[in-house]
Design a protein around this motif. Sequence first.
Motif, PDB file in Angstrom:
ATOM      1  N   LEU A 211       4.551   9.791 -15.484  1.00  0.00           N
ATOM      2  CA  LEU A 211       5.983  10.107 -15.366  1.00  0.00           C
ATOM      3  C   LEU A 211       6.568  10.449 -16.736  1.00  0.00           C
ATOM      4  N   LEU A 212       6.121   9.718 -17.764  1.00  0.00           N
ATOM      5  CA  LEU A 212       6.568  10.038 -19.130  1.00  0.00           C
ATOM      6  C   LEU A 212       6.126  11.454 -19.494  1.00  0.00           C
ATOM      7  N   ALA A 213       4.866  11.775 -19.145  1.00  0.00           N
ATOM      8  CA  ALA A 213       4.356  13.124 -19.446  1.00  0.00           C
ATOM      9  C   ALA A 213       5.195  14.184 -18.729  1.00  0.00           C
TER      10      ALA A 213
ATOM     11  N   HIS B 120       8.388  23.178 -11.157  1.00  0.00           N
ATOM     12  CA  HIS B 120       8.987  23.982 -12.225  1.00  0.00           C
ATOM     13  C   HIS B 120      10.501  24.096 -12.089  1.00  0.00           C
ATOM     14  N   ARG B 121      11.036  23.482 -11.023  1.00  0.00           N
ATOM     15  CA  ARG B 121      12.496  23.430 -10.919  1.00  0.00           C
ATOM     16  C   ARG B 121      12.954  22.024 -11.315  1.00  0.00           C
ATOM     17  N   LEU B 122      13.885  21.975 -12.255  1.00  0.00           N
ATOM     18  CA  LEU B 122      14.290  20.701 -12.851  1.00  0.00           C
ATOM     19  C   LEU B 122      14.791  19.706 -11.794  1.00  0.00           C
ATOM     20  N   GLY B 123      15.570  20.192 -10.821  1.00  0.00           N
ATOM     21  CA  GLY B 123      16.126  19.316  -9.791  1.00  0.00           C
ATOM     22  C   GLY B 123      15.038  18.672  -8.953  1.00  0.00           C
ATOM     23  N   ARG B 124      14.047  19.453  -8.538  1.00  0.00           N
ATOM     24  CA  ARG B 124      12.964  18.912  -7.711  1.00  0.00           C
ATOM     25  C   ARG B 124      12.081  17.974  -8.536  1.00  0.00           C
ATOM     26  N   LEU B 125      11.927  18.294  -9.813  1.00  0.00           N
ATOM     27  CA  LEU B 125      11.129  17.424 -10.691  1.00  0.00           C
ATOM     28  C   LEU B 125      11.771  16.031 -10.771  1.00  0.00           C
ATOM     29  N   VAL B 126      13.075  16.010 -11.015  1.00  0.00           N
ATOM     30  CA  VAL B 126      13.781  14.715 -11.072  1.00  0.00           C
ATOM     31  C   VAL B 126      13.749  14.055  -9.691  1.00  0.00           C
ATOM     32  N   ALA B 127      13.821  14.859  -8.629  1.00  0.00           N
ATOM     33  CA  ALA B 127      13.800  14.310  -7.265  1.00  0.00           C
ATOM     34  C   ALA B 127      12.499  13.563  -7.002  1.00  0.00           C
ATOM     35  N   TYR B 128      11.376  14.154  -7.392  1.00  0.00           N
ATOM     36  CA  TYR B 128      10.096  13.456  -7.206  1.00  0.00           C
ATOM     37  C   TYR B 128      10.046  12.199  -8.068  1.00  0.00           C
ATOM     38  N   GLY B 129      10.628  12.283  -9.261  1.00  0.00           N
ATOM     39  CA  GLY B 129      10.715  11.085 -10.106  1.00  0.00           C
ATOM     40  C   GLY B 129      11.522   9.991  -9.419  1.00  0.00           C
TER      41      GLY B 129
ATOM     42  N   SER C 209       0.843  -1.215   0.000  1.00  0.00           N
ATOM     43  CA  SER C 209       0.000   0.000   0.000  1.00  0.00           C
ATOM     44  C   SER C 209       0.869   1.253   0.000  1.00  0.00           C
ATOM     45  N   LEU C 210       1.912   1.253   0.816  1.00  0.00           N
ATOM     46  CA  LEU C 210       2.782   2.429   0.859  1.00  0.00           C
ATOM     47  C   LEU C 210       3.511   2.619  -0.473  1.00  0.00           C
ATOM     48  N   GLY C 211       3.861   1.503  -1.120  1.00  0.00           N
ATOM     49  CA  GLY C 211       4.507   1.587  -2.435  1.00  0.00           C
ATOM     50  C   GLY C 211       3.590   2.245  -3.457  1.00  0.00           C
ATOM     51  N   ALA C 212       2.329   1.785  -3.492  1.00  0.00           N
ATOM     52  CA  ALA C 212       1.361   2.356  -4.447  1.00  0.00           C
ATOM     53  C   ALA C 212       1.137   3.841  -4.156  1.00  0.00           C
ATOM     54  N   LEU C 213       1.023   4.166  -2.868  1.00  0.00           N
ATOM     55  CA  LEU C 213       0.813   5.566  -2.473  1.00  0.00           C
ATOM     56  C   LEU C 213       2.015   6.420  -2.876  1.00  0.00           C
ATOM     57  N   THR C 214       3.202   5.876  -2.667  1.00  0.00           N
ATOM     58  CA  THR C 214       4.432   6.603  -3.004  1.00  0.00           C
ATOM     59  C   THR C 214       4.484   6.908  -4.500  1.00  0.00           C
ATOM     60  N   VAL C 215       4.163   5.905  -5.309  1.00  0.00           N
ATOM     61  CA  VAL C 215       4.201   6.086  -6.767  1.00  0.00           C
ATOM     62  C   VAL C 215       3.244   7.209  -7.181  1.00  0.00           C
ATOM     63  N   LEU C 216       2.013   7.134  -6.691  1.00  0.00           N
ATOM     64  CA  LEU C 216       0.989   8.094  -7.150  1.00  0.00           C
ATOM     65  C   LEU C 216       1.248   9.517  -6.665  1.00  0.00           C
ATOM     66  N   VAL C 217       1.510   9.641  -5.370  1.00  0.00           N
ATOM     67  CA  VAL C 217       1.681  10.990  -4.781  1.00  0.00           C
ATOM     68  C   VAL C 217       2.882  11.698  -5.400  1.00  0.00           C
ATOM     69  N   THR C 218       3.986  11.003  -5.522  1.00  0.00           N
ATOM     70  CA  THR C 218       5.201  11.680  -6.000  1.00  0.00           C
ATOM     71  C   THR C 218       5.118  12.007  -7.496  1.00  0.00           C
ATOM     72  N   VAL C 219       4.442  11.158  -8.264  1.00  0.00           N
ATOM     73  CA  VAL C 219       4.305  11.471  -9.695  1.00  0.00           C
ATOM     74  C   VAL C 219       3.405  12.692  -9.876  1.00  0.00           C
ATOM     75  N   LEU C 220       2.318  12.763  -9.092  1.00  0.00           N
ATOM     76  CA  LEU C 220       1.441  13.941  -9.196  1.00  0.00           C
ATOM     77  C   LEU C 220       2.179  15.210  -8.767  1.00  0.00           C
ATOM     78  N   MET C 221       3.031  15.087  -7.756  1.00  0.00           N
ATOM     79  CA  MET C 221       3.810  16.252  -7.337  1.00  0.00           C
ATOM     80  C   MET C 221       4.841  16.651  -8.400  1.00  0.00           C
ATOM     81  N   ALA C 222       5.364  15.641  -9.109  1.00  0.00           N
ATOM     82  CA  ALA C 222       6.350  15.948 -10.157  1.00  0.00           C
ATOM     83  C   ALA C 222       5.715  16.758 -11.281  1.00  0.00           C
ATOM     84  N   VAL C 223       4.423  16.521 -11.549  1.00  0.00           N
ATOM     85  CA  VAL C 223       3.747  17.219 -12.654  1.00  0.00           C
ATOM     86  C   VAL C 223       3.796  18.741 -12.460  1.00  0.00           C
ATOM     87  N   VAL C 224       3.709  19.185 -11.209  1.00  0.00           N
ATOM     88  CA  VAL C 224       3.587  20.628 -10.976  1.00  0.00           C
ATOM     89  C   VAL C 224       4.911  21.296 -10.569  1.00  0.00           C
TER      90      VAL C 224
END
Lengths: 513, 108
Positions: free
Chosen positions: A438-440, A305-314, A288-303
Amino acid sequence: MSFAMHVPILAIAAPLLGAFSLPLMAKVHHRLRDLWAIIVGAFTVAMIVTLAVQVFGGGIQVYTLGAEAPDATLGPEGFPIRITLVADAMGAFMALISALLGGAALVYALGFAQDGKGKTLSMSLLLLLWAGMLGLKLTGDLFNFFVFLEITTVAACGLIAYRVWESRPPEAAFKTLVMFILGGLMVLLAVALLYGEYGALNMAYLSNQIGGGLIDRMALGLLVGGLLMKAGAVPMHMWAPDAYGEADANTAIVLVANTQAGLYGLLRMLFTLYGGAATPEVGWLITSLGALTVLVTVLMAVVQHRLGRLVAYGAVSQIGYMLLAAGVALVTVGARPEFGQLALQGSVFHMINDAACIGLLFLCVGAVHRATGTGDLRSLGGLAHTERWTSGFFLLGALALAGIPPLNGFASKLMIYQSVFMLSPILAALAVLASILLLAVFVRAFQGAFLGPRQNVVSKPPSPAMLIGMGVLAAVVIAFGLFPDVMVRHVVAPAAEALWTGRDAYMAAVLGG
Amino acid sequence: MRLLTGEGFWSPLVWLALAAGVALLAWALRSRGRQDYKRGTEQETPFLSGEPMPEGVHVGGQHMYWGFVEALRPVIDRLRAFHSGVVSDYVTWLVVMLAVVFLVVMLS
């Protein structure tokens, strides 16, 4: 007594001694420091590769400190009282990941870090973190596991914070330090509980004794809680984007290896130390934590605007995939072992794939920052006109991370999707959806920073050392993508097997019999 | 050269061969297209939504997926608030999760 017997301790001692001797070399001349860093790094990588060859070819390697012979694990009374290093296939596999990222980071740092701006300090701390990670992965002693965990904490936080002339890195380091110390204390309390219960710290001995009683379960709860935080599982992950996003590129990739060391610790505790005492309910929690981690961090990556933080969420999202598959393995360990084993292989394979592609992306972010002085997507654009190597490497890393065939991320994600599907089609669908998102995210990052008309004046193109660091990781991304079966058959499957059914062999290697 | 993935298998080299075939087909179709394109003429003038645009305009990364982000705005706002950057919030979540882990481990 041959030199080869001492390889496990040499792999840890070389970067540890290198870390403390590097500032002395820098006092003499900065070129001597760089040469010394190359020698120490090359020696460490050679020791790790030698150890891996020994382990994958000849089985578990045990090294006892302070004994007359390195393989004398038991004291005079037949009790494992000395500090032991135990390198099984999983430990050797993790050491290989640290060799890949540690080596690439060190080479990259030679061309990236600047004299007069903490280059000596950052390279020393990098070596110290490398030593801590290797100790964590090779120790067979629970208290030393905690000690190495603390060494990684000190070195990682120092590496994030050393740029004190900027405001954000020290703040990120402080947050990481608070979380790591609390996590470390949880591990220490678990060690104390187990020591109080059994009077021993040797992991093989404890593994033989643990039966799932109240104290055992309390210790398990503390270990799982502390190590899930260290691995960056949502909702305890929030230090990770701060740390990755504010650290130097060469620091960020060893932080990724450090996070994976936390995940390794979790798997080692669940599969080796607790074995059958870890119930499917714990597996469901981790799934459950794995699934939550995947979803939450990918949604945060979408928004972002700093390249480093974007890759960090990825980067954090990929930990979610590993947790998801590891949880499936724990759930199905008794009921459907064939898919559990596949899930564990997928999780383990994804570790090294993630290390290569996320490492590559972080190094590209560093190259962009060095070239333009910014990592803000709102002011970047058209870098592909001038930064062709960096653009190519970024695209390669992004496609691999998103799981696009035939790159390495696809192979391990396919194993994860199929095994997760057997447990829950909904979770598998969520995992696929997160990969698409994540591809998007990375299409957006690539379009924003590298495509379109030129927006930035490139002042500093990547140095040859930086290109070598990126090139090594890019080669791994392509090679593991084109020949995943070779990697899985010879390295990943034995590593997963060491966790899955290797508990008895682990105990026998240390305790005899 | 096949990676067994449980229900099936994955062969990157077969995939590459197929991808090369598709690329060849795409190139063949493209080569049969219009031949009257001329470099350096007004054919190269950029347009955006039918409007002529000055050269050098860059649609930055932050503008992509605007609609997607707007549609998910309530969720994303909550996630942003959740990632407050305040270290005491981080510690609170650690304690909460420790309680959850203990609950699962002790009751299982």
